[in-house]
Design an enzyme around this catalytic site. Structure first.
Site, PDB file in Angstrom:
ATOM      1  N   HIS A 101       0.883  -1.171   0.000  1.00 20.45           N
ATOM      2  CA  HIS A 101       0.000   0.000   0.000  1.00 20.45           C
ATOM      3  C   HIS A 101       0.925   1.226   0.000  1.00 20.45           C
ATOM      4  CE1 HIS A 101      -2.454  -3.063   2.112  1.00 20.45           C
ATOM      5  NE2 HIS A 101      -3.513  -2.419   1.669  1.00 20.45           N
ATOM      6  N   ASP A 104       2.264   2.152   3.326  1.00 24.65           N
ATOM      7  CA  ASP A 104       3.233   1.212   3.913  1.00 24.65           C
ATOM      8  C   ASP A 104       4.651   1.668   3.638  1.00 24.65           C
ATOM      9  OD1 ASP A 104       1.124  -0.547   4.510  1.00 24.65           O
ATOM     10  OD2 ASP A 104       1.289  -1.486   2.548  1.00 24.65           O
ATOM     11  N   GLU A 268      -8.910 -13.714  -1.098  1.00 27.23           N
ATOM     12  CA  GLU A 268      -8.174 -14.015   0.134  1.00 27.23           C
ATOM     13  C   GLU A 268      -8.912 -15.065   0.952  1.00 27.23           C
ATOM     14  OE1 GLU A 268      -7.435 -11.861   4.352  1.00 27.23           O
ATOM     15  OE2 GLU A 268      -6.640 -10.763   2.630  1.00 27.23           O
ATOM     16  N   ASP A 296      -4.550 -13.802  -2.162  1.00 19.84           N
ATOM     17  CA  ASP A 296      -3.849 -13.497  -0.920  1.00 19.84           C
ATOM     18  C   ASP A 296      -3.835 -14.772  -0.095  1.00 19.84           C
ATOM     19  OD1 ASP A 296      -3.287 -10.906  -1.515  1.00 19.84           O
ATOM     20  OD2 ASP A 296      -4.647 -10.006  -0.060  1.00 19.84           O
ATOM     21  N   ASP A 307     -10.478 -11.085  11.213  1.00 17.87           N
ATOM     22  CA  ASP A 307      -9.479 -11.286  10.164  1.00 17.87           C
ATOM     23  C   ASP A 307      -8.095 -11.471  10.785  1.00 17.87           C
ATOM     24  OD1 ASP A 307      -8.601 -11.476   7.618  1.00 17.87           O
ATOM     25  OD2 ASP A 307      -8.821  -9.377   7.099  1.00 17.87           O
ATOM     26  N   ASP A 309      -5.493 -13.243   9.672  1.00 22.15           N
ATOM     27  CA  ASP A 309      -4.388 -13.206   8.695  1.00 22.15           C
ATOM     28  C   ASP A 309      -3.202 -14.078   9.112  1.00 22.15           C
ATOM     29  OD1 ASP A 309      -5.618 -11.550   6.871  1.00 22.15           O
ATOM     30  OD2 ASP A 309      -4.838  -9.706   7.738  1.00 22.15           O
TER      31      ASP A 309
END
Length: 437
Positions: A101, A104, A268, A296, A307, A309
């Site tokens: 991003h 980021d 994802e 993803d 989420d 991850d």
């Protein structure tokens, strides 16, 4: 130049018998699966946000991750140092791609002009490191959810100035993605949704989101960016209902708004779970619509409804994913991006290597298992046999469109009753998959 992971050597493939925790047991980038090397089949990517910006915070606790190279500031100097850290890590891991991003890689400043200047400065260093290492940019995207200006959404905000700011930010992100040779650009609508329909004009917001994507595509064409646009489904968190809820919702949005052929999906695993689907379901739905662009790679915890991850280590999950990806013959310009983070208890820098190695090995095992299943043909043969009544006679007329309701009525009046059903062999199929694992 200083090394940030001095104790780590280049990660090598050592085979299934290896006991080295910092070696691949199954991911061999040169091994061929169904005509493609593993390197080209997976196109593994390291995400910049979780891997190099993650701190280990959660809703109930502060940062835990030990990152000696990061002073915790939003200074340009720290951002520039982080580029060196990222490329050392990705190089030693042997992944061919990375993703980011805009926020980021470069800190935001008080004005858009100042922010863009900092982004250009960081992008110049990223470009140099890409040339030095051969690592490529899989995709870029814009963070349109963290800043308070996006509290009501970005492209779907009720404030026209916020829409304009988001457009300017995406314009710049596409330009930087293009400058860095990115092969895709992702739309992830972190706050494109609503909490309360009483205060929401859904039709207007959906129209604005479609207009936004067309504007982005028009600008991409104007600067010569030919990368694939990707739309990432996510059902909730932070909004109660997101406009990109799942693959079906996104495909409907794409078709309704003239975006077919322009936008594909980035699927994802954890988002599929939150939508009440399996990853295999979401992938297959996208594939049959010719809209599966990228994935993803992560997983969620079924005991936690958010989420998480986590890195993917489930061989069943990896096999299911690879059955779909092999059927499609890979991901084209897309890839397998580890949008995943180490647990906050795994705070040492070396844990980043353990996590990625495990994920890459899991996918490699899944690919080999899926390829074996496909080579034997027993699964595809059973499915073909199950639908054989549509291969001839009245079934073939149904599929080719020559049968009318009147024809079907006449057929059944003469026959009297449908042919008996056959067992779906559900348990046998599940047992069959277990044989390969």
């Amino acid at each position: 130049m200083a090394e940030y992971f001095p104790e780590i050597q280049q990660i090598q493939y050592e085979g299934p018998q290896s006991k080295n925790p910092l070696a691949f047991k199954h991911y061999n980038p040169e091994e061929v699966v169904e005509g493609q090397t593993m390197r080209d089949l997976f196109r593994f990517s390291v995400c910049y946000w979780h891997t190099f910006r993650g701190t280990g915070t959660d809703p109930f606790g502060s940062a835990t991750l030990v990152r000696p190279w990061d002073d915790g500031s939003d200074s340009v100097e720290n951002a520039l140092k982080r580029v060196d850290v990222a490329f050392e890590f990705i190089s030693k891991l042997g992944a061919p791609f990375y993703c980011w991003h805009d926020r980021d890689i470069a800190p935001e400043r008080s004005t858009l002009r100042e922010t863009n200047a900092v982004l250009d400065q960081i992008a110049a260093k990223l470009k140099d490191k890409q040339a030095e290492t051969g690592i490529k940019l899989l995709w870029g995207t814009a963070n349109l959810f963290s800043n308070p200006r996006f509290m009501h959404g970005a492209a779907t905000s009720c404030n026209a100035d916020v829409f304009a700011f988001a457009a300017a930010q995406v314009k710049k992100a596409i330009e930087v993605t293009h400058e860095l040779g990115g092969e895709n650009y992702v739309f992830w609508g972190g706050r494109e949704g609503y909490h309360n329909l009483y205060n929401t004009n859904m039709q207007r917001e959906l129209d604005h989101l479609a207009r936004f994507m067309h504007l982005a595509h028009d600008h991409a064409k104007s600067i010569g960016f030919t990368g694939q646009f990707l739309f990432e489904p996510k059902p909730k968190e932070p909004t109660k209902h997101q406009y990109d809820f799942d693959a079906a919702t996104c495909l409907n949005f794409i078709g309704r708004n003239g975006l077919d052929g322009i936008v594909k999906l980035n699927i994802e695993t954890n988002h599929a779970t939150l939508a009440g689907h399996t990853m295999m379901h979401e992938l297959e739905l996208a594939r049959i619509h010719n809209a599966l662009g990228s994935i993803d790679a992560n997983t969620g915890d079924l005991l936690l409804g958010w989420d998480t991850d986590q890195f993917p280590t489930d061989i069943y999950l990896a096999t299911q994913i690879m059955l779909v990806l092999l059927e499609q013959q890979g991901l084209g310009s897309g890839g397998t991006n580890f949008d995943a983070k180490v647990r906050r208890e795994s705070f040492d820098p070396v844990d980043l290597f353990h996590a990625h190695i495990g994920g890459m090995d899991a996918f490699a095992r899944g690919a080999k298992i899926a390829a074996a299943i496909r080579a034997d043909g027993v699964l595809s043969d059973f499915v073909a046999q199950r639908y054989r009544s549509f291969d001839s006679g009245i079934g073939a007329k149904i599929e080719d469109g020559s049968a009318t309701f009147a024809d079907l009525e006449a057929y059944m009046l003469e026959k009297g009753e449908s042919a008996p059903n056959e067992s779906g062999r559900q348990e046998w199929i599940e047992n069959l998959i277990n044989q390969y694992l």
